[in-house]
Scaffold this motif. Structure first.
Motif, PDB file in Angstrom:
ATOM      1  N   HIS A 416       0.832  -1.211   0.000  1.00  0.00           N
ATOM      2  CA  HIS A 416       0.000   0.000   0.000  1.00  0.00           C
ATOM      3  C   HIS A 416       0.867   1.262   0.000  1.00  0.00           C
ATOM      4  CE1 HIS A 416      -3.534  -2.465   0.727  1.00  0.00           C
ATOM      5  NE2 HIS A 416      -2.906  -3.034   1.749  1.00  0.00           N
ATOM      6  N   ASP A 417       0.343   2.332  -0.595  1.00  0.00           N
ATOM      7  CA  ASP A 417       1.069   3.598  -0.680  1.00  0.00           C
ATOM      8  C   ASP A 417       1.272   4.228   0.692  1.00  0.00           C
ATOM      9  OD1 ASP A 417       1.207   3.431  -3.417  1.00  0.00           O
ATOM     10  OD2 ASP A 417      -0.585   4.637  -3.781  1.00  0.00           O
ATOM     11  N   THR A 418       2.404   4.898   0.840  1.00  0.00           N
ATOM     12  CA  THR A 418       2.694   5.596   2.099  1.00  0.00           C
ATOM     13  C   THR A 418       2.863   7.102   1.894  1.00  0.00           C
ATOM     14  OG1 THR A 418       5.073   5.192   1.783  1.00  0.00           O
ATOM     15  CG2 THR A 418       3.842   3.583   3.106  1.00  0.00           C
ATOM     16  N   GLY A 419       2.768   7.575   0.656  1.00  0.00           N
ATOM     17  CA  GLY A 419       2.921   9.000   0.403  1.00  0.00           C
ATOM     18  C   GLY A 419       3.147   9.271  -1.065  1.00  0.00           C
ATOM     19  N   PHE A 420       3.639  10.471  -1.367  1.00  0.00           N
ATOM     20  CA  PHE A 420       3.792  10.901  -2.749  1.00  0.00           C
ATOM     21  C   PHE A 420       5.174  11.508  -2.963  1.00  0.00           C
ATOM     22  CE2 PHE A 420      -0.662  10.863  -1.715  1.00  0.00           C
ATOM     23  CZ  PHE A 420      -1.290  10.369  -2.859  1.00  0.00           C
ATOM     24  N   LEU A 421       5.626  11.473  -4.236  1.00  0.00           N
ATOM     25  CA  LEU A 421       6.931  12.029  -4.607  1.00  0.00           C
ATOM     26  C   LEU A 421       6.762  12.987  -5.776  1.00  0.00           C
ATOM     27  CD1 LEU A 421       8.947   8.672  -4.520  1.00  0.00           C
ATOM     28  CD2 LEU A 421       9.097  10.512  -2.828  1.00  0.00           C
ATOM     29  N   ALA A 422       7.622  14.008  -5.829  1.00  0.00           N
ATOM     30  CA  ALA A 422       7.596  14.975  -6.925  1.00  0.00           C
ATOM     31  C   ALA A 422       9.000  15.527  -7.122  1.00  0.00           C
ATOM     32  CB  ALA A 422       6.604  16.098  -6.620  1.00  0.00           C
ATOM     33  N   ASP A 423       9.223  16.253  -8.230  1.00  0.00           N
ATOM     34  CA  ASP A 423      10.573  16.765  -8.468  1.00  0.00           C
ATOM     35  C   ASP A 423      10.608  18.111  -9.195  1.00  0.00           C
ATOM     36  OD1 ASP A 423       9.767  16.039 -10.981  1.00  0.00           O
ATOM     37  OD2 ASP A 423      11.215  14.409 -11.211  1.00  0.00           O
ATOM     38  N   SER A 424       9.453  18.770  -9.336  1.00  0.00           N
ATOM     39  CA  SER A 424       9.420  20.067 -10.015  1.00  0.00           C
ATOM     40  C   SER A 424       8.281  20.899  -9.447  1.00  0.00           C
ATOM     41  CB  SER A 424       9.218  19.888 -11.518  1.00  0.00           C
ATOM     42  OG  SER A 424       7.934  19.322 -11.777  1.00  0.00           O
ATOM     43  N   GLU A 425       8.300  22.168  -9.775  1.00  0.00           N
ATOM     44  CA  GLU A 425       7.253  23.077  -9.289  1.00  0.00           C
ATOM     45  C   GLU A 425       5.865  22.580  -9.680  1.00  0.00           C
ATOM     46  OE1 GLU A 425       5.879  27.536 -10.565  1.00  0.00           O
ATOM     47  OE2 GLU A 425       8.017  27.252 -10.146  1.00  0.00           O
ATOM     48  N   GLU A 426       5.725  22.188 -10.943  1.00  0.00           N
ATOM     49  CA  GLU A 426       4.423  21.748 -11.431  1.00  0.00           C
ATOM     50  C   GLU A 426       4.013  20.407 -10.825  1.00  0.00           C
ATOM     51  OE1 GLU A 426       0.879  21.800 -12.855  1.00  0.00           O
ATOM     52  OE2 GLU A 426       2.226  23.499 -13.265  1.00  0.00           O
ATOM     53  N   SER A 427       4.964  19.461 -10.718  1.00  0.00           N
ATOM     54  CA  SER A 427       4.610  18.150 -10.169  1.00  0.00           C
ATOM     55  C   SER A 427       4.279  18.227  -8.676  1.00  0.00           C
ATOM     56  CB  SER A 427       5.741  17.138 -10.416  1.00  0.00           C
ATOM     57  OG  SER A 427       6.939  17.525  -9.778  1.00  0.00           O
ATOM     58  N   TYR A 428       4.947  19.134  -7.955  1.00  0.00           N
ATOM     59  CA  TYR A 428       4.590  19.336  -6.544  1.00  0.00           C
ATOM     60  C   TYR A 428       3.186  19.913  -6.427  1.00  0.00           C
ATOM     61  CZ  TYR A 428       8.925  18.198  -4.072  1.00  0.00           C
ATOM     62  OH  TYR A 428       9.986  17.527  -3.507  1.00  0.00           O
ATOM     63  N   ALA A 429       2.879  20.920  -7.249  1.00  0.00           N
ATOM     64  CA  ALA A 429       1.554  21.544  -7.208  1.00  0.00           C
ATOM     65  C   ALA A 429       0.466  20.531  -7.563  1.00  0.00           C
ATOM     66  CB  ALA A 429       1.510  22.733  -8.168  1.00  0.00           C
ATOM     67  N   SER A 430       0.727  19.709  -8.574  1.00  0.00           N
ATOM     68  CA  SER A 430      -0.254  18.691  -8.984  1.00  0.00           C
ATOM     69  C   SER A 430      -0.468  17.652  -7.892  1.00  0.00           C
ATOM     70  CB  SER A 430       0.214  17.997 -10.270  1.00  0.00           C
ATOM     71  OG  SER A 430       0.290  18.913 -11.336  1.00  0.00           O
ATOM     72  N   ALA A 431       0.634  17.250  -7.232  1.00  0.00           N
ATOM     73  CA  ALA A 431       0.521  16.249  -6.164  1.00  0.00           C
ATOM     74  C   ALA A 431      -0.260  16.817  -4.977  1.00  0.00           C
ATOM     75  CB  ALA A 431       1.906  15.804  -5.722  1.00  0.00           C
ATOM     76  N   MET A 432       0.009  18.079  -4.611  1.00  0.00           N
ATOM     77  CA  MET A 432      -0.751  18.698  -3.514  1.00  0.00           C
ATOM     78  C   MET A 432      -2.225  18.786  -3.868  1.00  0.00           C
ATOM     79  SD  MET A 432       1.656  21.698  -1.834  1.00  0.00           S
ATOM     80  CE  MET A 432       2.407  22.342  -3.338  1.00  0.00           C
ATOM     81  N   ASP A 433      -2.514  19.147  -5.119  1.00  0.00           N
ATOM     82  CA  ASP A 433      -3.905  19.236  -5.577  1.00  0.00           C
ATOM     83  C   ASP A 433      -4.588  17.876  -5.482  1.00  0.00           C
ATOM     84  OD1 ASP A 433      -6.130  20.541  -6.553  1.00  0.00           O
ATOM     85  OD2 ASP A 433      -5.566  20.252  -8.658  1.00  0.00           O
ATOM     86  N   ARG A 434      -3.854  16.835  -5.872  1.00  0.00           N
ATOM     87  CA  ARG A 434      -4.419  15.482  -5.816  1.00  0.00           C
ATOM     88  C   ARG A 434      -4.707  15.064  -4.378  1.00  0.00           C
ATOM     89  NH1 ARG A 434      -1.229   9.894  -7.505  1.00  0.00           N
ATOM     90  NH2 ARG A 434      -2.892   8.462  -6.833  1.00  0.00           N
ATOM     91  N   ILE A 435      -3.780  15.349  -3.478  1.00  0.00           N
ATOM     92  CA  ILE A 435      -3.965  14.970  -2.065  1.00  0.00           C
ATOM     93  C   ILE A 435      -5.171  15.686  -1.469  1.00  0.00           C
ATOM     94  CG2 ILE A 435      -2.939  15.109   0.249  1.00  0.00           C
ATOM     95  CD1 ILE A 435      -0.172  14.887  -1.205  1.00  0.00           C
ATOM     96  N   LEU A 436      -5.299  16.984  -1.770  1.00  0.00           N
ATOM     97  CA  LEU A 436      -6.409  17.777  -1.222  1.00  0.00           C
ATOM     98  C   LEU A 436      -7.750  17.357  -1.820  1.00  0.00           C
ATOM     99  CD1 LEU A 436      -4.651  21.260  -1.255  1.00  0.00           C
ATOM    100  CD2 LEU A 436      -5.182  19.885   0.768  1.00  0.00           C
ATOM    101  N   SER A 437      -7.712  16.784  -3.017  1.00  0.00           N
ATOM    102  CA  SER A 437      -8.955  16.370  -3.683  1.00  0.00           C
ATOM    103  C   SER A 437      -9.425  14.989  -3.224  1.00  0.00           C
ATOM    104  CB  SER A 437      -8.754  16.352  -5.207  1.00  0.00           C
ATOM    105  OG  SER A 437      -8.386  17.634  -5.673  1.00  0.00           O
ATOM    106  N   MET A 438      -8.570  14.265  -2.543  1.00  0.00           N
ATOM    107  CA  MET A 438      -8.922  12.922  -2.075  1.00  0.00           C
ATOM    108  C   MET A 438      -9.947  13.002  -0.951  1.00  0.00           C
ATOM    109  SD  MET A 438      -5.082  11.268  -1.949  1.00  0.00           S
ATOM    110  CE  MET A 438      -5.620   9.666  -1.371  1.00  0.00           C
ATOM    111  N   SER A 439     -10.698  11.923  -0.783  1.00  0.00           N
ATOM    112  CA  SER A 439     -11.615  11.844   0.363  1.00  0.00           C
ATOM    113  C   SER A 439     -10.803  11.675   1.639  1.00  0.00           C
ATOM    114  CB  SER A 439     -12.567  10.658   0.193  1.00  0.00           C
ATOM    115  OG  SER A 439     -11.846   9.430   0.303  1.00  0.00           O
TER     116      SER A 439
END
Length: 475
Positions: A416-439
């Motif tokens: 099972h997943d334990t978190g998220f990874l990113a490496d750029s301004e856009e990928s960090y923003a997208s990952a934060m957006d995804r986390i906030l959009s989750m139930s």
């Protein structure tokens, strides 16, 4: 004919030079060997004169840690005190020594500081050997050729340590690999080390190699230094590293596959386990929290820019419920100026950022307990204790897709997943957006998985693995 005579003359000249040069070389080699032999015998006598016997009449082993900044209070110091505690439990009759340059405090104050900062108390006494020449390993002394200067300085500092106390077992716990051959060959010690970060890495070599021709001299310097660093490191009888990233680099440079092991650093995960995961269920506001010293490599600028990109995707009402909190320590005036620069960047981008500088631990714990996302942006972090703490506290971690976080920490646990990874301004923003959009239930599952996974980095796991790795030094 004239050419033949000329060639013969050159050969005679070379022969006449070769013989004296050979004699001189042999003489110098013998003299160096005799000097080193005399030094070894002298140190051996000092060692015999200081032998102490245990209750069973056997000689008590002297185990020494080289840690010139043992009173600093960072993650490396936590490793030192946990290591000492583990060895004292296993080898009760040994004498334990710490070489330190913290001569402005007493041994009692150092131990009290370790107890206060880390809640670590040792079962038996520790002898502190205070070193006068710690300044020799400080980078400010070497504006040029810093790596080489500090490494040569560590040899002189190591010599001071060896002369003051000759141990049976020597462990470098701060990354001063150039002291290893000194204690092994002149001190006659079994030597080991715990490597937090290699002094030079293959990544550094690659970066310099990829630059233009004007970097050729620097590349030659780095390559030669890496060769020497590889030799001194290979002198170690036992090598421990703190992560897979460090393991790969040290193995490549030191060629020590038969005696290297990964021993994850002890993280105080227990401290965060009393935070209730369910308490975040009803939160309407979401905070993104970063913890880490305000140093350049932590890349707080990326955090602010990524958060700005995230806000640009949100409605005014959604933006009002989001906040970024940067928590960290300032070591000096340079760090304070860096914070001022970050505040200016946030103002220019119109991003609401709260800065929490040098706050008490309980306040840090409170912010982590309330946070939705734990943010980390350092490229090639060798391990990432702050990442582990965020996961233990119950945040959804978003870390850099490199180094320790990628290879060791933010990895699936029991499928099972334990978190998220990113490496750029856009990928960090997208990952934060995804986390906030989750139930909330989906986020809760990830937080629970992450919290269970960090038991791998507990004090207890460290002690077991440290004892197992160091066993051969005591045979």
């Amino acid at each position: 004919m004239a050419e033949g005579l000329c060639l013969c003359g050159v050969l005679r000249l070379l022969t006449s030079l070769f013989v004296p040069a050979l004699v001189a070389s042999v003489t110098v080699t013998l003299l160096v060997f005799l000097v080193l032999l005399c030094v070894r015998l002298w140190i051996g006598k000092k060692k015999k004169a200081s032998v102490q016997l245990g209750k069973d009449g056997e000689e008590r082993k002297v185990v020494a840690f080289f840690h010139p900044y043992c009173n600093a209070g960072g993650g490396g110091e936590r490793v030192l005190w946990c290591a000492l505690r583990a060895l004292q439990k296993r080898y009760k009759d040994a004498i334990y020594v710490v070489y330190t340059g913290d001569k402005d405090v007493s041994g009692e104050e150092i131990l009290a500081g370790a107890g206060g900062r880390f809640n670590i108390k040792l079962s038996y006494p520790v002898k502190f050997v205070f070193l006068e020449k710690r300044y020799l390993v400080e980078d400010r002394l070497y504006p040029h050729f810093t790596l080489l200067g500090q490494s040569l300085g560590s040899i002189l500092l190591g010599w001071e340590a060896l002369v003051k106390c000759v141990p049976d077992i020597y462990i470098d716990s701060m990354g001063y690999a150039f002291t290893l051959p000194l204690f092994k060959y002149l001190g006659g010690c079994r030597v080991g080390c715990y490597v937090h970060y290699p002094t030079i890495s293959t990544d550094m070599l690659s970066i310099v190699r990829d630059h233009t021709a004007r970097f050729k001299l620097k590349l030659i310097y780095y390559v030669l230094f890496a060769l020497i660093y590889g030799w001194v490191g290979s002198c170690s009888d036992m090598v421990m590293v703190n992560s897979t990233w460090t393991f790969n680099h040290v193995l490549d440079l030191w060629k020590c596959s038969d005696r290297i092991s990964i021993v994850y650093p002890p993280c105080d995960v227990q401290t965060f386990l009393d935070i209730e995961l369910s308490q975040k269920h009803e939160l309407k506001e979401h905070s993104v929290v970063s913890i880490g010293q305000f140093r350049p490599e932590k890349d707080h600028k990326l955090q602010i820019r990524a958060f700005s990109t995230l806000l640009a995707k949100k409605t005014p009402e959604e933006r009002a419920n989001l906040k970024l909190i940067l928590i960290g320590g300032c070591r000096n005036e340079q760090d304070e100026l860096r914070v001022s620069g970050l505040k200016t960047l946030a103002a220019d981008l119109g991003v609401p950022v709260e800065f929490k500088v040098n706050i008490p631990f309980e306040e840090l714990k409170k912010h982590l307990g309330e946070a939705t996302i734990g943010l980390h942006t350092m490229w090639n972090e060798h391990f990432g204790i702050g990442v582990v703490e965020c996961m233990a506290a119950g945040t959804v971690i978003l870390a850099h897709n490199s180094g320790g976080p990628k290879l060791d920490i933010v990895i699936p646990y029991e499928g099972h997943d334990t978190g998220f990874l990113a490496d750029s301004e856009e990928s960090y923003a997208s990952a934060m957006d995804r986390i906030l959009s989750m139930s909330e239930d989906s986020r809760l599952q990830i937080r629970q998985n992450a919290r269970r996974s960090v038991s791998r980095f507990s004090d207890q796991e460290f002690e077991v693995n440290f004892i197992s790795a160091t066993e051969l030094l005591f045979k």
